[in-house]
Design an enzyme around this catalytic site. Structure first.
Site, mmCIF file in Angstrom:
data_model
loop_
_atom_site.group_PDB
_atom_site.id
_atom_site.type_symbol
_atom_site.label_atom_id
_atom_site.label_comp_id
_atom_site.label_asym_id
_atom_site.label_seq_id
_atom_site.Cartn_x
_atom_site.Cartn_y
_atom_site.Cartn_z
ATOM 1 N N GLU A 87 61.640 18.603 35.787
ATOM 2 C CA GLU A 87 60.859 17.426 35.445
ATOM 3 C C GLU A 87 61.436 16.578 34.309
ATOM 4 O O GLU A 87 61.247 15.369 34.276
ATOM 5 C CB GLU A 87 59.434 17.858 35.059
ATOM 6 C CG GLU A 87 58.634 18.447 36.201
ATOM 7 C CD GLU A 87 58.337 17.422 37.290
ATOM 8 O OE1 GLU A 87 57.898 16.307 36.964
ATOM 9 O OE2 GLU A 87 58.587 17.738 38.475
ATOM 10 N N SER A 477 4.548 54.089 48.311
ATOM 11 C CA SER A 477 4.309 55.177 47.354
ATOM 12 C C SER A 477 5.143 55.052 46.083
ATOM 13 O O SER A 477 4.851 55.727 45.089
ATOM 14 C CB SER A 477 4.595 56.527 48.025
ATOM 15 O OG SER A 477 3.636 56.780 49.030
#
Length: 590
Positions: A87, A477
């Site tokens: 770059e 239960s």
């Protein structure tokens, strides 16, 4: 002659001054409304939030932009060198703008005038920082002028290393990855320190256009661009002859990022995601870079998911076959388009395949899968495929294969084996269907309360509704301990006697009497409180709740956060009321 030379020099000086004035006025004009570049001093990028299992494995990631911030001093030199060569090789020498690169770009663009090619730029890394952080991606000379002005100002205010840090952590590199650290993980499943030369070079090849160098769709272009970066690194003195020769010959192998997450944990991670959003908000989750340690055990999670799917499939099979997804015609050669157009039910396991019945014979049906494979479904494996009738009833087992399958049926199949019978070349498949029944599993460590596994349905792809945490259900239960705890708090002792005998209660005008019974329909007379809870006696629990008062049971249930809206009815003492959905807040810690 001398007069002509003086005239030419004077003209050049005149026009030079005009050009200088124009340049200065242009730069001055566009410098008036530029963004404040000083915000770069306090860079706080949106960072990926990561969820981890109890053993440290990666569970899931959440982010608007997949990014892991890494300080510049922690980024390996090889990664920096790759990006500098690709770059901006003069990054540490220029003051924001590379004039040599600008001249080269101008000459190249003049040469390409009229060719339809996109104009090339000469942006330095500093200019790219200015564009990515402060400007738009608009393709114009005005933006380039602003970019250059900001680049000078940035260079004057920050060190080169800080500018490079901003660039390497912000740049978009495709595959939903922002910054080099996230890209290293998304493409190669590695940290920056573990990248090879060719892998670092590939990442540096991406800023110019990630989609143009996607190895899944443009492999040759991706390799060519990667090798170009490696050669640039060699020219800049970062790579030896031997490294160059070896790196350019290496294949480009990337990974499927989603495969690195823990399998079958979507329901669990989604529940954690909702909890984080409720407590801290979307911004904290998708931008805050949270590190979340959950309690899920990957092995137990996998076992729970497989067990639930296996049993839901078995239950579904016991309730018969609901028929093919669709039936297509073989009138012409376009049947393949019709087959491809059939949308299959979601949630099928990965080892199931979409298939079409090509022919039906006496002993088997010949099928072709979506991938083009051929096989057969033997009639001997279809005894389960009884027709479903109203009222959850079933027909008799099929007497012949045509009662189950017909030519053109589009179905799911699962490959059982590769047929080793020399007379039959095609493999054997089993007919499958996605269950329409659902379920849930939660695995909790009773000693710590940690949620070790949670599965909210047959398949997250089929339904994201989490039946483990969002569904409301009667507790049965499991609610009785609340009743007995309330009794102990209100003066009862484990040795107190409670009558276990028939119980009848009025429900109101026009309603039948309520007559609860014990499991097994037996009665045991006077029994201690301790035995009542041990044996889960219904009649003792109801009589205890009536004697104590349901208001005390309701208060206890509320204080325990079992439910905040329990009606004070005797039937609720047996778990007839809804409880709140399960909360797995303790499933994670930050």
């Amino acid at each position: 002659m001398k007069k002509a030379i003086y005239s030419f020099i004077s003209a050049c000086m005149f026009f030079g001054v005009i050009i200088m004035v124009l340049l200065i006025s242009t730069f001055w004009k566009y410098s008036l409304d530029l963004p404040d570049y000083k915000v770069l001093e306090k860079y706080e990028p949106a960072v990926t939030t990561r969820l981890f299992a109890g053993d440290g494995q990666l569970l899931m990631e959440y982010a608007f932009e997949k990014r892991l911030f890494v300080p510049v001093e922690k980024i390996p030199d090889r990664v920096k060198q790759a990006f500098l060569s690709a770059e901006d090789k003069n990054f540490y020498a220029h003051s924001g703008v590379d004039y040599t690169g600008v001249l080269r770009a101008i000459l190249g663009n003049l040469k390409n005038l009229g060719s339809g090619r996109r104009p090339t730029g000469a942006s330095t890394i500093t200019q790219q920082v200015a564009k990515n952080f402060l400007l738009s991606s608009e393709l114009s000379y005005i933006r380039k002028i602003k970019e250059a002005i900001l680049a000078y100002r940035i260079e004057d205010s920050f060190t080169k290393d800080h500018i490079l840090e901003l660039y390497l952590n912000e740049i978009y590199l495709g595959n939903r990855a922002y910054g080099v650290a996230a890209a290293a993980i998304n493409y190669f499943g590695k940290s920056l320190n573990d990248l090879t030369l060719e892998e670092a070079a590939y990442l540096a090849a991406l800023p110019k256009g990630p989609n143009n160098y996607n190895p899944k769709t443009r492999y040759e272009a991706a390799v060519a661009r990667r090798n170009w970066v490696i050669k640039r690194m060699f020219e800049d003195g970062y790579v030896t002859d031997l490294e160059l020769a070896e790196a350019v010959e290496m294949p480009l192998e990337t990974i499927d990022r989603s495969s690195s997450f823990i399998k079958d944990a979507e329901y669990f991670s989604e529940e954690v995601r909702r909890e984080i959003v409720d407590k801290f908000g979307d911004d904290a989750l998708y931008e805050g870079g949270l590190i979340v340690r959950t309690t899920v055990d990957p092995k137990l999670q996998e076992i729970a998911s497989k067990a639930l799917r296996r049993n839901l499939e078995a239950y579904d099979i016991r309730h018969g076959y609901r028929g093919a997804v669709a039936n297509i015609a073989f009138d012409d050669n376009e049947w393949r388009d019709a087959f491809d157009g059939v949308e299959m039910p979601k949630g099928a396991p990965l080892n199931w395949e979409k298939a079409v019945v090509m022919d039906v014979k006496e002993a088997e049906a010949e099928i072709e899968t979506e991938s083009g494979g051929r096989g057969e479904v033997p009639f001997a494996l279809l005894s389960w495929a009884r027709k479903t009738l109203p009222g959850q009833k079933l027909s008799d087992p099929p007497a012949k294969i045509t009662e189950v399958l017909a030519k053109g049926d589009v179905v799911y199949v699962e490959k059982l084996n590769d047929n080793k019978d020399k007379e039959k070349k095609d493999p054997t498949y089993q007919l499958r269907q996605v269950p329409n029944v659902e379920g849930a599993v939660v695995v909790i460590d009773p000693h710590t309360g940690k949620v070790l596994a949670a599965v909210g349905g047959y398949s997250f792809a089929k339904s994201q509704y989490n039946r483990a945490t969002q569904a409301r259900r009667q507790t049965g239960s499991a609610f009785k301990p609340v009743v007995y705890l309330a009794a102990l708090e209100n003066g009862y002792s484990p040795t107190d006697l409670i009558l276990d005998a028939p119980f009848v209660a009025e429900q109101g005008k026009g309603l039948p009497k309520w007559k609860p019974v014990n499991y097994g329909s037996k009665f045991y007379g006077l029994t201690t409180l301790r035995q009542g809870i041990e044996k889960s006696r219904n009649l003792m629990t109801v009589r205890l709740a009536q004697d104590m008062g349901m208001d005390k049971v309701v208060d206890m249930a509320s204080r325990l956060d079992v439910t905040q809206s329990l009606p004070a009815l005797l039937s609720m003492s047996l778990g007839a009321g809804e409880t709140r959905p399960i909360n797995i807040t303790n499933a994670y810690a930050m």
